[in-house]
Motif scaffolding. Structure first.
Motif, PDB file in Angstrom:
ATOM      1  N   LEU A   1       0.698  -1.201  -0.047  1.00 14.73           N
ATOM      2  CA  LEU A   1      -0.148  -0.076  -0.192  1.00 14.73           C
ATOM      3  C   LEU A   1       0.835   1.272  -0.091  1.00 14.73           C
ATOM      4  CD1 LEU A   1       0.293   1.039   3.133  1.00 14.73           C
ATOM      5  CD2 LEU A   1      -1.456  -0.600   3.498  1.00 14.73           C
ATOM      6  N   ALA A   2       0.070   2.425  -0.270  1.00  8.07           N
ATOM      7  CA  ALA A   2       1.037   3.744  -0.361  1.00  8.07           C
ATOM      8  C   ALA A   2       0.659   4.295   1.018  1.00  8.07           C
ATOM      9  CB  ALA A   2       0.392   4.450  -1.492  1.00  8.07           C
ATOM     10  N   THR A   3       1.781   4.954   1.744  1.00  3.06           N
ATOM     11  CA  THR A   3       1.727   5.565   2.814  1.00  3.06           C
ATOM     12  C   THR A   3       2.507   6.892   2.853  1.00  3.06           C
ATOM     13  OG1 THR A   3       3.652   4.456   3.764  1.00  3.06           O
ATOM     14  CG2 THR A   3       1.362   3.502   4.401  1.00  3.06           C
ATOM     15  N   GLN A   4       2.016   7.989   3.575  1.00  5.22           N
ATOM     16  CA  GLN A   4       2.499   9.316   3.093  1.00  5.22           C
ATOM     17  C   GLN A   4       3.973   9.416   3.794  1.00  5.22           C
ATOM     18  OE1 GLN A   4      -0.163  12.488   3.866  1.00  5.22           O
ATOM     19  NE2 GLN A   4       1.567  14.161   3.575  1.00  5.22           N
ATOM     20  N   PHE A   5       4.923   9.833   3.263  1.00  3.61           N
ATOM     21  CA  PHE A   5       6.284   9.903   3.732  1.00  3.61           C
ATOM     22  C   PHE A   5       6.567  10.729   4.941  1.00  3.61           C
ATOM     23  CE2 PHE A   5      10.316  11.894   3.198  1.00  3.61           C
ATOM     24  CZ  PHE A   5      11.378  10.856   3.293  1.00  3.61           C
ATOM     25  N   PRO A   6       7.087  10.229   5.923  1.00  2.00           N
ATOM     26  CA  PRO A   6       6.922  11.189   7.319  1.00  2.00           C
ATOM     27  C   PRO A   6       8.263  11.836   7.481  1.00  2.00           C
ATOM     28  CG  PRO A   6       7.570   8.772   7.637  1.00  2.00           C
ATOM     29  CD  PRO A   6       7.326   8.815   6.088  1.00  2.00           C
TER      30      PRO A   6
ATOM     31  N   ALA B   1       7.263   3.631   5.855  1.00  2.00           N
ATOM     32  CA  ALA B   1       6.469   4.365   6.576  1.00  2.00           C
ATOM     33  C   ALA B   1       5.292   3.816   7.529  1.00  2.00           C
ATOM     34  CB  ALA B   1       5.842   5.740   6.172  1.00  2.00           C
ATOM     35  N   SER B   2       5.059   3.951   8.446  1.00  2.00           N
ATOM     36  CA  SER B   2       3.981   3.001   9.458  1.00  2.00           C
ATOM     37  C   SER B   2       2.939   3.665   9.333  1.00  2.00           C
ATOM     38  CB  SER B   2       4.748   2.724  10.905  1.00  2.00           C
ATOM     39  OG  SER B   2       4.825   3.835  11.530  1.00  2.00           O
ATOM     40  N   GLY B   3       2.605   4.864   8.772  1.00  2.00           N
ATOM     41  CA  GLY B   3       1.077   5.259   8.800  1.00  2.00           C
ATOM     42  C   GLY B   3       0.129   4.490   8.074  1.00  2.00           C
ATOM     43  N   ALA B   4      -1.019   5.045   8.073  1.00  2.00           N
ATOM     44  CA  ALA B   4      -2.304   4.348   7.541  1.00  2.00           C
ATOM     45  C   ALA B   4      -2.192   4.420   6.033  1.00  2.00           C
ATOM     46  CB  ALA B   4      -3.757   5.042   7.936  1.00  2.00           C
ATOM     47  N   ALA B   5      -2.924   3.497   5.240  1.00  2.00           N
ATOM     48  CA  ALA B   5      -3.048   3.543   3.736  1.00  2.00           C
ATOM     49  C   ALA B   5      -3.402   5.058   3.143  1.00  2.00           C
ATOM     50  CB  ALA B   5      -3.576   2.485   3.226  1.00  2.00           C
ATOM     51  N   PHE B   6      -2.791   5.694   2.354  1.00  2.00           N
ATOM     52  CA  PHE B   6      -3.418   6.875   1.831  1.00  2.00           C
ATOM     53  C   PHE B   6      -4.710   6.436   0.921  1.00  2.00           C
ATOM     54  CE2 PHE B   6      -3.656  10.150  -1.652  1.00  2.00           C
ATOM     55  CZ  PHE B   6      -3.639  11.123  -0.801  1.00  2.00           C
TER      56      PHE B   6
ATOM     57  N   ALA C   1      11.725   8.913  10.371  1.00  2.00           N
ATOM     58  CA  ALA C   1      10.765   8.191  10.884  1.00  2.00           C
ATOM     59  C   ALA C   1      10.505   7.024  10.150  1.00  2.00           C
ATOM     60  CB  ALA C   1       9.309   8.918  10.815  1.00  2.00           C
ATOM     61  N   LEU C   2      11.316   6.631   9.161  1.00  2.00           N
ATOM     62  CA  LEU C   2      11.037   5.187   8.296  1.00  2.00           C
ATOM     63  C   LEU C   2      11.701   4.222   9.239  1.00  2.00           C
ATOM     64  CD1 LEU C   2      12.257   6.340   5.085  1.00  2.00           C
ATOM     65  CD2 LEU C   2       9.993   5.996   5.707  1.00  2.00           C
ATOM     66  N   THR C   3      11.329   3.189   9.341  1.00  2.00           N
ATOM     67  CA  THR C   3      11.808   1.921   9.969  1.00  2.00           C
ATOM     68  C   THR C   3      12.011   0.828   8.763  1.00  2.00           C
ATOM     69  OG1 THR C   3       9.347   1.004  10.351  1.00  2.00           O
ATOM     70  CG2 THR C   3      10.420   2.230  12.003  1.00  2.00           C
TER      71      THR C   3
END
Length: 196
Positions: free
Chosen positions: A91-96, A111-116, A100-102
């Motif tokens: 999935l695509a997530t917003q670049f933080p 990135a660990s955020g929610a799907a865009f 903040a990347l893991t």
């Protein structure tokens, strides 16, 4: 061996050759080629005019996208990066931001955020090799083919070094093509094509 198995066998051989070819390119040469690709990418109308851009984070001997990501962020673009969430699912997530990347699946930063959930204007698509007709040789997991199939309105830009262009590639019905191809020497507008 059926036709599908033969296609996959042929692709596996081509992947070995492509990986070996990439490994032989001196780092200084690769960086110079990638810098030329970067200059072509930032001048593209599809990139300049896009608000939301999906960009792979380069690893190993891939085309360097880190400078491009920094440029896009600095120019107010919404930059989305891939995250593998399950076997064969991306999935695509917003670049933080880089800090903040893991390290995620396949040892790729994510990135660990929610799907865009909005529309994505343009996607930068990696590949081991491409053809001038827009066919792509990926890494064998099918992540981009599946993601692109679910984002048909997203403009797809394949990036590779000129030495990674092939005259032809074996393709299957599920293989997704790119709309434009950018190398250090040229930018080819292809349009959405299939070979079937």
């Amino acid at each position: 061996m059926d036709e599908q198995q033969e296609i996959e066998r042929h692709k596996a051989v081509l992947r070995q050759h492509a990986t070996s070819r990439r490994a032989k390119v001196p780092e200084t040469v690769a960086r110079a080629l990638d810098a030329a690709i970067y200059e072509r990418l930032v001048a593209l109308p599809e990139v300049v005019g896009s608000t939301r851009i999906f960009v792979f984070i380069s690893v190993r001997q891939e085309i360097d996208t880190r400078r491009l990501i920094d440029y896009l962020v600095a120019n107010g673009k919404t930059v989305l990066v891939p995250r593998v969430t399950a076997p064969r699912t991306m999935l695509a997530t917003q670049f933080p931001g880089w800090a903040a990347l893991t390290l995620g699946a396949l040892k790729i930063p994510h990135a660990s955020g929610a799907a865009f959930d909005g529309e994505i204007d343009t996607a930068l698509v990696p590949g081991l090799s491409f053809t001038q007709a827009g066919a792509r040789l990926g890494y064998g997991g099918g992540y981009y083919d599946r993601w692109l199939a679910t984002h048909p309105s997203t403009h797809r830009i394949g990036v590779c070094r000129e030495g990674d262009l092939l005259p032809s590639l074996p393709t299957a019905p599920y293989d997704e093509f790119v709309d434009r191809l950018v190398t250090e020497r040229r930018s080819l507008e292809i349009g959405r094509r299939r070979v079937f």
